[in-house]
Write a protein that holds these residues in place. Structure first.
Motif, short mmCIF file in Angstrom:
data_model
loop_
_atom_site.label_atom_id
_atom_site.label_comp_id
_atom_site.label_asym_id
_atom_site.label_seq_id
_atom_site.Cartn_x
_atom_site.Cartn_y
_atom_site.Cartn_z
N VAL A 1 82.91 24.00 52.85
CA VAL A 1 84.18 23.58 53.45
C VAL A 1 84.96 22.79 52.41
O VAL A 1 84.38 22.05 51.62
CB VAL A 1 83.96 22.74 54.74
N ASP A 2 86.27 22.99 52.40
CA ASP A 2 87.11 22.19 51.52
C ASP A 2 88.48 21.99 52.15
O ASP A 2 88.85 22.68 53.10
CB ASP A 2 87.21 22.81 50.11
N ASN A 3 89.19 21.00 51.64
CA ASN A 3 90.58 20.77 52.05
C ASN A 3 91.49 20.88 50.83
O ASN A 3 92.43 20.14 50.67
CB ASN A 3 90.76 19.44 52.79
N ASP A 4 91.20 21.85 50.00
CA ASP A 4 91.95 22.08 48.76
C ASP A 4 93.08 23.08 48.99
O ASP A 4 93.52 23.75 48.08
CB ASP A 4 90.99 22.58 47.67
N SER A 5 93.55 23.16 50.23
CA SER A 5 94.62 24.11 50.55
C SER A 5 95.99 23.49 50.32
O SER A 5 96.13 22.26 50.25
CB SER A 5 94.50 24.56 52.00
N ASP A 6 96.98 24.36 50.25
CA ASP A 6 98.35 23.90 50.07
C ASP A 6 98.78 22.96 51.21
O ASP A 6 99.56 22.05 51.01
CB ASP A 6 99.31 25.08 49.93
N GLN A 7 98.21 23.14 52.39
CA GLN A 7 98.54 22.30 53.54
C GLN A 7 98.17 20.83 53.28
O GLN A 7 98.82 19.92 53.77
CB GLN A 7 97.81 22.79 54.79
N TYR A 8 97.12 20.60 52.49
CA TYR A 8 96.65 19.25 52.21
C TYR A 8 96.92 18.83 50.77
O TYR A 8 96.26 17.95 50.23
CB TYR A 8 95.16 19.12 52.53
N GLY A 9 97.86 19.47 50.12
CA GLY A 9 98.23 19.09 48.76
C GLY A 9 97.40 19.76 47.69
O GLY A 9 97.50 19.40 46.52
N GLY A 10 96.57 20.73 48.05
CA GLY A 10 95.74 21.44 47.09
C GLY A 10 96.43 22.67 46.57
O GLY A 10 97.62 22.89 46.76
N GLN A 11 95.64 23.51 45.91
CA GLN A 11 96.19 24.67 45.22
C GLN A 11 95.80 26.01 45.84
O GLN A 11 96.21 27.05 45.34
CB GLN A 11 95.71 24.65 43.76
N LYS A 12 94.99 26.00 46.89
CA LYS A 12 94.43 27.25 47.40
C LYS A 12 95.05 27.63 48.74
O LYS A 12 95.69 26.81 49.40
CB LYS A 12 92.92 27.11 47.51
N SER A 13 94.82 28.85 49.14
CA SER A 13 95.38 29.37 50.41
C SER A 13 94.76 28.69 51.62
O SER A 13 93.58 28.33 51.62
CB SER A 13 95.12 30.87 50.51
N SER A 14 95.57 28.56 52.65
CA SER A 14 95.12 28.01 53.94
C SER A 14 94.65 29.12 54.85
O SER A 14 94.92 30.30 54.61
CB SER A 14 96.28 27.28 54.63
N ASP A 15 93.96 28.72 55.92
CA ASP A 15 93.58 29.62 57.01
C ASP A 15 92.74 30.81 56.53
O ASP A 15 93.09 31.96 56.77
CB ASP A 15 94.84 30.11 57.76
N VAL A 16 91.63 30.48 55.86
CA VAL A 16 90.72 31.53 55.39
C VAL A 16 89.28 31.17 55.72
O VAL A 16 88.88 30.01 55.69
CB VAL A 16 90.85 31.76 53.86
#
Length: 148
Positions: free
Chosen positions: A129-144
């Protein structure tokens, strides 16, 4: 050190009151104390919240923060090219999950807590699990959700 860098150090060094985890559970095995320095506090808060939603299923952390050397060794051992893992930024954890009930309870709890990047390994018995998505200021895709 710039003001921005100093602010980042203060943010990550602050001790947290986690209900279900000890910060040391997230240390890279080759760097004792690394979790206090490098784990993202928002990620840890979300994960602690998720653990509360898990119907008593424990979250045994098998990998938290990783040093670049540890990350390189993991991918070399797997015979795969190294990637810029979210573990390097303290925004990821792998959680042991060896039964279908544990997998369900953990994934359900992670989604309830707001996580939207989840990887499931049936072979190795863990959930990433990670929160490295664009939704949380990260660089990776959300909702996957992906399978290992």
């Amino acid at each position: 050190m710039t003001a921005k860098a100093a602010s980042a150090v203060v943010k990550t060094n602050a001790r947290m009151n986690l209900k279900y985890f000890n910060i040391e559970e997230f240390d890279s095995p080759d760097y004792q104390g690394s979790a206090v320095l490098h784990m993202d506090r928002d990620f840890l808060r979300m994960l602690d919240t998720a653990r509360g939603y898990s119907n008593g299923t424990p979250f045994k952390i098998t990998s938290g923060y990783r040093t670049p050397e540890k990350n390189r060794a993991i991918y070399k051992n797997l015979g795969k090219p190294e990637i810029k893992s979210s573990h390097l930024y303290g925004r990821a954890a792998d959680i042991q999950a060896t039964t279908s009930r544990d997998r369900f309870n953990i994934v359900n709890a992670l989604i309830k807590a707001g996580f939207n990047r989840i990887g499931i390994s049936g072979k190795s018995g863990f959930i990433h699990v990670d929160n490295d998505s664009d939704q949380y200021g990260g660089q990776k895709s959300s909702d996957v959700i992906w399978i290992y």
